[in-house]
Design a protein around this motif. Sequence first.
Motif, PDB file in Angstrom:
ATOM      1  N   ARG A  66       0.823  -1.215   0.000  1.00 37.16           N
ATOM      2  CA  ARG A  66       0.000   0.000   0.000  1.00 37.16           C
ATOM      3  C   ARG A  66       0.853   1.259   0.000  1.00 37.16           C
ATOM      4  NH1 ARG A  66      -3.121  -1.973   4.616  1.00 37.16           N
ATOM      5  NH2 ARG A  66      -4.558  -3.451   3.752  1.00 37.16           N
ATOM      6  N   LYS A  67       2.014   1.205   0.645  1.00 36.71           N
ATOM      7  CA  LYS A  67       2.898   2.371   0.730  1.00 36.71           C
ATOM      8  C   LYS A  67       3.368   2.819  -0.654  1.00 36.71           C
ATOM      9  CE  LYS A  67       4.811   1.676   5.346  1.00 36.71           C
ATOM     10  NZ  LYS A  67       6.037   1.399   6.115  1.00 36.71           N
ATOM     11  N   GLU A  68       3.333   1.924  -1.624  1.00 32.92           N
ATOM     12  CA  GLU A  68       3.767   2.253  -2.985  1.00 32.92           C
ATOM     13  C   GLU A  68       2.928   3.377  -3.592  1.00 32.92           C
ATOM     14  OE1 GLU A  68       6.434   0.979  -4.714  1.00 32.92           O
ATOM     15  OE2 GLU A  68       6.932   0.012  -2.815  1.00 32.92           O
ATOM     16  N   ASP A  70       1.456   5.905  -1.710  1.00 34.35           N
ATOM     17  CA  ASP A  70       1.360   7.052  -0.806  1.00 34.35           C
ATOM     18  C   ASP A  70       1.606   8.372  -1.524  1.00 34.35           C
ATOM     19  OD1 ASP A  70       0.760   5.344   1.243  1.00 34.35           O
ATOM     20  OD2 ASP A  70       2.576   5.729   2.410  1.00 34.35           O
ATOM     21  N   LYS A  71       2.553   8.396  -2.439  1.00 35.68           N
ATOM     22  CA  LYS A  71       2.888   9.639  -3.135  1.00 35.68           C
ATOM     23  C   LYS A  71       1.693  10.148  -3.953  1.00 35.68           C
ATOM     24  CE  LYS A  71       6.387  11.743  -6.043  1.00 35.68           C
ATOM     25  NZ  LYS A  71       7.611  11.549  -6.820  1.00 35.68           N
ATOM     26  N   GLN A  72       1.005   9.243  -4.611  1.00 34.44           N
ATOM     27  CA  GLN A  72      -0.126   9.634  -5.454  1.00 34.44           C
ATOM     28  C   GLN A  72      -1.409   9.855  -4.655  1.00 34.44           C
ATOM     29  OE1 GLN A  72       1.832   6.967  -5.872  1.00 34.44           O
ATOM     30  NE2 GLN A  72       2.221   6.539  -8.029  1.00 34.44           N
ATOM     31  N   GLY A  74      -1.712   9.657  -0.991  1.00 35.72           N
ATOM     32  CA  GLY A  74      -1.578  10.019   0.418  1.00 35.72           C
ATOM     33  C   GLY A  74      -1.487   8.767   1.273  1.00 35.72           C
ATOM     34  N   ARG A  75      -1.068   8.956   2.522  1.00 34.95           N
ATOM     35  CA  ARG A  75      -0.932   7.828   3.446  1.00 34.95           C
ATOM     36  C   ARG A  75      -2.278   7.188   3.747  1.00 34.95           C
ATOM     37  NH1 ARG A  75       3.043   7.929   8.362  1.00 34.95           N
ATOM     38  NH2 ARG A  75       1.354   6.601   9.001  1.00 34.95           N
ATOM     39  N   VAL A  76      -2.249   5.911   4.005  1.00 31.51           N
ATOM     40  CA  VAL A  76      -3.452   5.180   4.408  1.00 31.51           C
ATOM     41  C   VAL A  76      -3.743   5.513   5.867  1.00 31.51           C
ATOM     42  CG1 VAL A  76      -4.423   2.880   4.816  1.00 31.51           C
ATOM     43  CG2 VAL A  76      -3.033   3.304   2.774  1.00 31.51           C
ATOM     44  N   ASN A  77      -4.952   5.939   6.174  1.00 31.72           N
ATOM     45  CA  ASN A  77      -5.357   6.190   7.558  1.00 31.72           C
ATOM     46  C   ASN A  77      -5.612   4.874   8.290  1.00 31.72           C
ATOM     47  OD1 ASN A  77      -5.349   9.068   7.392  1.00 31.72           O
ATOM     48  ND2 ASN A  77      -7.243   8.908   6.217  1.00 31.72           N
ATOM     49  N   ASP A  95       6.676   2.462  11.650  1.00 32.55           N
ATOM     50  CA  ASP A  95       6.859   1.399  10.654  1.00 32.55           C
ATOM     51  C   ASP A  95       6.144   0.117  11.047  1.00 32.55           C
ATOM     52  OD1 ASP A  95       8.420   2.925   8.913  1.00 32.55           O
ATOM     53  OD2 ASP A  95      10.250   2.460  10.021  1.00 32.55           O
TER      54      ASP A  95
END
Length: 121
Positions: A66-68, A70-72, A74-77, A95
């Motif tokens: 999922r972190k892949e 994040d840039k597009q 945003g972070r997962v809540n 982490d």
Amino acid sequence: MPAKIFDYPAICKTVLSLDQKIRFAGVINERGRLVAGGMKENVEPLESEKDDEMIFMELALRVKMRKEFDKQLGRVNFALASRERALAISFLVNDDILYVVSEPDADYGVLPKKILQIINA
């Protein structure tokens, strides 16, 4: 900026006491190992200890994937899986992952928000 220091055992204990329908609250590290928390007392597990290990490793891998985005996006809540026998919610904490499992009829509209308040306190 250094990562915030969290008291994982205290967070897990607070989450377990948040709602009677919560069965499990644990922190899983990025390698899929349980580092704090666990099953609520007097609650029968739905799976074996060996299955827990597999679930935790799969969860850690899913969070990394999922972190892949994040840039597009945003972070997962939080991420939520509604299953027939359980409601599973995961939260990124530094982490690590706070993994919470409740009865399937828990209020999934309210519960994640309450847990986020505990994490962000």
